[in-house]
Design a protein around this motif. Structure first.
Motif, PDB file in Angstrom:
ATOM      1  N   HIS A  67       0.836  -1.205   0.000  1.00  0.00           N
ATOM      2  CA  HIS A  67       0.000   0.000   0.000  1.00  0.00           C
ATOM      3  C   HIS A  67       0.870   1.254   0.000  1.00  0.00           C
ATOM      4  CE1 HIS A  67      -2.444   3.175   2.014  1.00  0.00           C
ATOM      5  NE2 HIS A  67      -3.258   2.814   1.050  1.00  0.00           N
ATOM      6  N   ARG A  68       1.910   1.251   0.800  1.00  0.00           N
ATOM      7  CA  ARG A  68       2.819   2.417   0.836  1.00  0.00           C
ATOM      8  C   ARG A  68       3.547   2.605  -0.496  1.00  0.00           C
ATOM      9  NH1 ARG A  68       3.698   0.387   5.989  1.00  0.00           N
ATOM     10  NH2 ARG A  68       2.807   1.730   7.578  1.00  0.00           N
ATOM     11  N   LEU A  69       3.689   1.525  -1.247  1.00  0.00           N
ATOM     12  CA  LEU A  69       4.341   1.598  -2.557  1.00  0.00           C
ATOM     13  C   LEU A  69       3.350   1.871  -3.688  1.00  0.00           C
ATOM     14  CD1 LEU A  69       6.875  -1.345  -2.119  1.00  0.00           C
ATOM     15  CD2 LEU A  69       7.393   1.113  -2.179  1.00  0.00           C
ATOM     16  N   GLY A  70       2.080   2.121  -3.327  1.00  0.00           N
ATOM     17  CA  GLY A  70       1.110   2.529  -4.328  1.00  0.00           C
ATOM     18  C   GLY A  70       0.012   1.547  -4.661  1.00  0.00           C
ATOM     19  N   ALA A  71       0.023   0.369  -4.079  1.00  0.00           N
ATOM     20  CA  ALA A  71      -1.042  -0.599  -4.357  1.00  0.00           C
ATOM     21  C   ALA A  71      -2.368  -0.109  -3.776  1.00  0.00           C
ATOM     22  CB  ALA A  71      -0.688  -1.967  -3.782  1.00  0.00           C
ATOM     23  N   THR A  72      -3.446  -0.489  -4.414  1.00  0.00           N
ATOM     24  CA  THR A  72      -4.792  -0.147  -3.959  1.00  0.00           C
ATOM     25  C   THR A  72      -5.301  -1.259  -3.055  1.00  0.00           C
ATOM     26  OG1 THR A  72      -5.246   1.047  -6.002  1.00  0.00           O
ATOM     27  CG2 THR A  72      -7.154   0.292  -4.736  1.00  0.00           C
ATOM     28  N   LEU A  73      -5.890  -0.874  -1.931  1.00  0.00           N
ATOM     29  CA  LEU A  73      -6.495  -1.832  -1.019  1.00  0.00           C
ATOM     30  C   LEU A  73      -8.003  -1.650  -1.061  1.00  0.00           C
ATOM     31  CD1 LEU A  73      -4.183  -1.441   2.118  1.00  0.00           C
ATOM     32  CD2 LEU A  73      -3.879  -2.908   0.117  1.00  0.00           C
ATOM     33  N   ALA A  74      -8.720  -2.743  -1.179  1.00  0.00           N
ATOM     34  CA  ALA A  74     -10.189  -2.705  -1.165  1.00  0.00           C
ATOM     35  C   ALA A  74     -10.671  -3.690  -0.105  1.00  0.00           C
ATOM     36  CB  ALA A  74     -10.745  -3.085  -2.528  1.00  0.00           C
ATOM     37  N   PHE A  75     -11.471  -3.190   0.830  1.00  0.00           N
ATOM     38  CA  PHE A  75     -11.978  -4.026   1.912  1.00  0.00           C
ATOM     39  C   PHE A  75     -13.495  -4.036   1.860  1.00  0.00           C
ATOM     40  CE2 PHE A  75      -7.983  -2.171   3.397  1.00  0.00           C
ATOM     41  CZ  PHE A  75      -7.261  -3.323   3.668  1.00  0.00           C
ATOM     42  N   ALA A  76     -14.079  -5.188   2.108  1.00  0.00           N
ATOM     43  CA  ALA A  76     -15.537  -5.312   2.131  1.00  0.00           C
ATOM     44  C   ALA A  76     -15.928  -6.194   3.299  1.00  0.00           C
ATOM     45  CB  ALA A  76     -16.035  -5.913   0.818  1.00  0.00           C
ATOM     46  N   SER A  77     -17.137  -6.014   3.771  1.00  0.00           N
ATOM     47  CA  SER A  77     -17.729  -6.890   4.759  1.00  0.00           C
ATOM     48  C   SER A  77     -16.847  -7.008   5.999  1.00  0.00           C
ATOM     49  CB  SER A  77     -18.012  -8.246   4.116  1.00  0.00           C
ATOM     50  OG  SER A  77     -18.791  -9.058   4.937  1.00  0.00           O
ATOM     51  N   ALA A  78     -16.561  -8.233   6.425  1.00  0.00           N
ATOM     52  CA  ALA A  78     -15.806  -8.466   7.651  1.00  0.00           C
ATOM     53  C   ALA A  78     -14.402  -7.866   7.601  1.00  0.00           C
ATOM     54  CB  ALA A  78     -15.710  -9.961   7.934  1.00  0.00           C
ATOM     55  N   ALA A  79     -13.797  -7.848   6.439  1.00  0.00           N
ATOM     56  CA  ALA A  79     -12.456  -7.280   6.326  1.00  0.00           C
ATOM     57  C   ALA A  79     -12.463  -5.797   6.678  1.00  0.00           C
ATOM     58  CB  ALA A  79     -11.904  -7.487   4.924  1.00  0.00           C
ATOM     59  N   THR A  80     -13.544  -5.097   6.342  1.00  0.00           N
ATOM     60  CA  THR A  80     -13.665  -3.684   6.691  1.00  0.00           C
ATOM     61  C   THR A  80     -13.638  -3.511   8.202  1.00  0.00           C
ATOM     62  OG1 THR A  80     -15.015  -3.316   4.720  1.00  0.00           O
ATOM     63  CG2 THR A  80     -15.083  -1.614   6.403  1.00  0.00           C
ATOM     64  N   VAL A  81     -14.352  -4.368   8.901  1.00  0.00           N
ATOM     65  CA  VAL A  81     -14.392  -4.300  10.364  1.00  0.00           C
ATOM     66  C   VAL A  81     -13.028  -4.649  10.950  1.00  0.00           C
ATOM     67  CG1 VAL A  81     -15.451  -5.274  12.439  1.00  0.00           C
ATOM     68  CG2 VAL A  81     -16.853  -4.796  10.432  1.00  0.00           C
ATOM     69  N   SER A  82     -12.342  -5.626  10.388  1.00  0.00           N
ATOM     70  CA  SER A  82     -11.078  -6.113  10.955  1.00  0.00           C
ATOM     71  C   SER A  82      -9.942  -5.097  10.878  1.00  0.00           C
ATOM     72  CB  SER A  82     -10.653  -7.423  10.281  1.00  0.00           C
ATOM     73  OG  SER A  82     -10.210  -7.199   8.956  1.00  0.00           O
ATOM     74  N   ILE A  83      -9.967  -4.177   9.925  1.00  0.00           N
ATOM     75  CA  ILE A  83      -8.832  -3.262   9.769  1.00  0.00           C
ATOM     76  C   ILE A  83      -8.867  -2.077  10.727  1.00  0.00           C
ATOM     77  CG2 ILE A  83      -8.476  -3.902   7.371  1.00  0.00           C
ATOM     78  CD1 ILE A  83      -9.679  -1.117   6.631  1.00  0.00           C
TER      79      ILE A  83
END
Length: 160
Positions: A67-83
């Motif tokens: 992510h720091r190197l420019g990758a896009t992160l997409a979170f949905a559902s439970a992953a959204t809560v976990s971060i």
């Protein structure tokens, strides 16, 4: 994803980093070889299971570095809560019957000086209870989550 993005002919790799202490551990370099991608998607499951498997793992370190190197992160559902800084243990509360509480999350946004969490808020649609994530933040070092309980009481999720 492959169907919805077919016009772009994406290369989609599933990273089978499922459980620590197994051949599919999030700390096993052979399992993580495809983590050089430009877009990461994390989705359904148990928020607290995701936290237990990823917290302090090589996989989570690679995702954050990418992510720091420019990758896009997409979170949905439970992953959204976990971060978030705090995670609501959805399965433990709604399936097992534990009292409403929160647990430490992956705290992704702390890398940027923010203590932000995502909680599920109930909505009613055609008589079926639906759960949707909502962002909650209350400052630099504190997070207060309010969870609407069935009896109409408010739950103070704690401070960090």
């Amino acid at each position: 994803m492959k169907t919805r993005l077919q016009n772009y002919t994406p290369t989609i790799d599933v990273v089978p980093a499922r459980k620590r202490g197994t051949p599919f551990s999030p700390d096993e370099p052979a399992v993580l070889k495809s983590l050089c991608m430009q877009i990461f998607f994390m989705g359904p499951g148990s928020p607290t299971y995701a936290v237990r498997q990823l917290q302090g793992s090589l996989a989570w370190d690679i995702v954050r570095a990418r992510h720091r190197l420019g990758a896009t992160l997409a979170f949905a559902s439970a992953a959204t809560v976990s971060i978030g800084a705090w995670a609501i243990p959805v399965y433990e509360i709604y399936k097992v019957g534990e009292d409403v509480h929160s647990k430490a999350g992956l705290n992704f946004f702390s890398d940027f000086g923010m203590h932000l969490s995502f909680v599920h808020t109930g909505t009613i649609q055609t008589g079926v209870r639906m759960w949707t994530p909502a962002a909650v933040s209350s400052g630099w070092n504190a997070l207060t989550c309010w969870w609407q309980q069935p009896a109409g009481e408010k739950y103070n999720g704690g401070t960090r």
